[in-house]
Design a protein around this motif. Sequence first.
Motif, short mmCIF file in Angstrom:
data_model
loop_
_atom_site.label_atom_id
_atom_site.label_comp_id
_atom_site.label_asym_id
_atom_site.label_seq_id
_atom_site.Cartn_x
_atom_site.Cartn_y
_atom_site.Cartn_z
N VAL A 60 0.89 -1.34 -0.18
CA VAL A 60 -0.13 -0.29 0.04
C VAL A 60 1.13 1.50 0.43
O VAL A 60 1.58 1.52 0.49
CB VAL A 60 -1.07 -0.08 1.13
CG1 VAL A 60 -2.23 1.46 1.17
CG2 VAL A 60 -2.42 -1.51 1.15
N TYR A 61 0.40 2.06 -1.05
CA TYR A 61 1.18 3.34 -0.86
C TYR A 61 0.50 4.36 -0.13
O TYR A 61 -0.67 4.75 -1.38
CB TYR A 61 2.26 3.13 -2.51
CG TYR A 61 2.90 4.71 -2.70
CD1 TYR A 61 3.83 4.51 -2.28
CD2 TYR A 61 2.52 6.29 -2.59
CE1 TYR A 61 5.32 5.99 -2.71
CE2 TYR A 61 2.90 6.91 -2.81
CZ TYR A 61 4.55 7.24 -2.30
OH TYR A 61 5.65 8.33 -3.09
N PRO A 62 0.98 4.70 0.47
CA PRO A 62 -0.44 6.27 0.54
C PRO A 62 -1.07 7.10 -0.35
O PRO A 62 -0.22 7.67 -1.56
CB PRO A 62 -0.10 7.78 2.00
CG PRO A 62 1.49 6.45 2.64
CD PRO A 62 2.17 5.53 1.07
N SER A 76 -7.09 15.14 5.08
CA SER A 76 -6.07 15.15 4.08
C SER A 76 -4.79 14.65 4.11
O SER A 76 -4.18 13.56 4.02
CB SER A 76 -5.71 16.64 3.33
OG SER A 76 -7.09 17.26 2.36
N GLU A 77 -4.91 15.05 5.99
CA GLU A 77 -3.49 14.25 6.40
C GLU A 77 -3.71 13.20 6.67
O GLU A 77 -2.63 12.27 6.62
CB GLU A 77 -3.37 15.31 7.66
CG GLU A 77 -2.35 16.99 7.70
CD GLU A 77 -0.69 16.07 6.25
OE1 GLU A 77 -0.67 15.67 6.66
OE2 GLU A 77 -1.09 17.42 5.26
N LYS A 78 -5.01 12.36 6.92
CA LYS A 78 -5.18 11.16 7.58
C LYS A 78 -5.00 9.92 6.08
O LYS A 78 -4.58 9.35 6.32
CB LYS A 78 -7.08 10.97 8.03
CG LYS A 78 -6.29 11.81 9.46
CD LYS A 78 -7.34 11.17 9.97
CE LYS A 78 -7.90 11.82 11.80
NZ LYS A 78 -7.16 11.64 12.45
N LEU A 79 -5.39 10.94 5.00
CA LEU A 79 -5.29 10.15 3.94
C LEU A 79 -3.58 9.79 2.94
O LEU A 79 -4.15 8.49 3.27
CB LEU A 79 -6.44 10.89 2.72
CG LEU A 79 -7.46 10.40 3.26
CD1 LEU A 79 -8.65 11.49 1.82
CD2 LEU A 79 -8.06 9.54 3.64
N LYS A 80 -3.21 10.69 3.46
CA LYS A 80 -1.75 10.66 2.55
C LYS A 80 -1.12 10.48 4.58
O LYS A 80 0.23 9.61 3.21
CB LYS A 80 -1.28 12.03 3.47
CG LYS A 80 -1.19 12.76 1.78
CD LYS A 80 -1.20 14.58 2.05
CE LYS A 80 -1.80 15.50 1.01
NZ LYS A 80 -1.13 16.48 1.98
#
Length: 171
Positions: free
Chosen positions: A9-11, A95-99
């Motif tokens: 998995v790549y963020p 957005s930070e959580k998704l990244k």
Amino acid sequence: MFKVNELVVYPSQGVGRVERIESQEIGGVKADFYIVRILSNNVTLMVPVANAENVGLRSVCSKRIGQEIFESLNDRSEFTGYTGQNWNRRYREYSEKLKSGDLSDVAYVLKELFLIGKDKELSFGERRLLEQAMGLVSMELAYSVDRDQELIKEDINEMFADVIAAQEEKS
């Protein structure tokens, strides 16, 4: 160290497959790279082996973790309702959580946006984040529990059927 053909998995990109590991010289420095093909969009990434952990490259979660994440989506006990929090602040947080690449963080964003949508119509940006989170969560869960991604999406939508119905009433 990941192996060729391993699922990773790549963020913010999702599940990919390590196609090969190759050495290249860049700026006079020789380095090894994972060549990862993202399965959802066929994009190829070069991830430095030495930096893979820092960028968040990780293995697909175990079946047990996948089932726990799925169950956490159904748990609404921690959601206190839409607080009217500033959209920009929420957008940055989500957005930070998704990244981050952490599946539990991405699932948190998915659940929060679904539940916020019960109280108010989601903005275009919120809907985009919801779709991105849905894609990331459903794809990893599909590989984790060995089910079709579309079936996982259907199950998640079913969990939030009351929310989706409330959103449709507002439109």
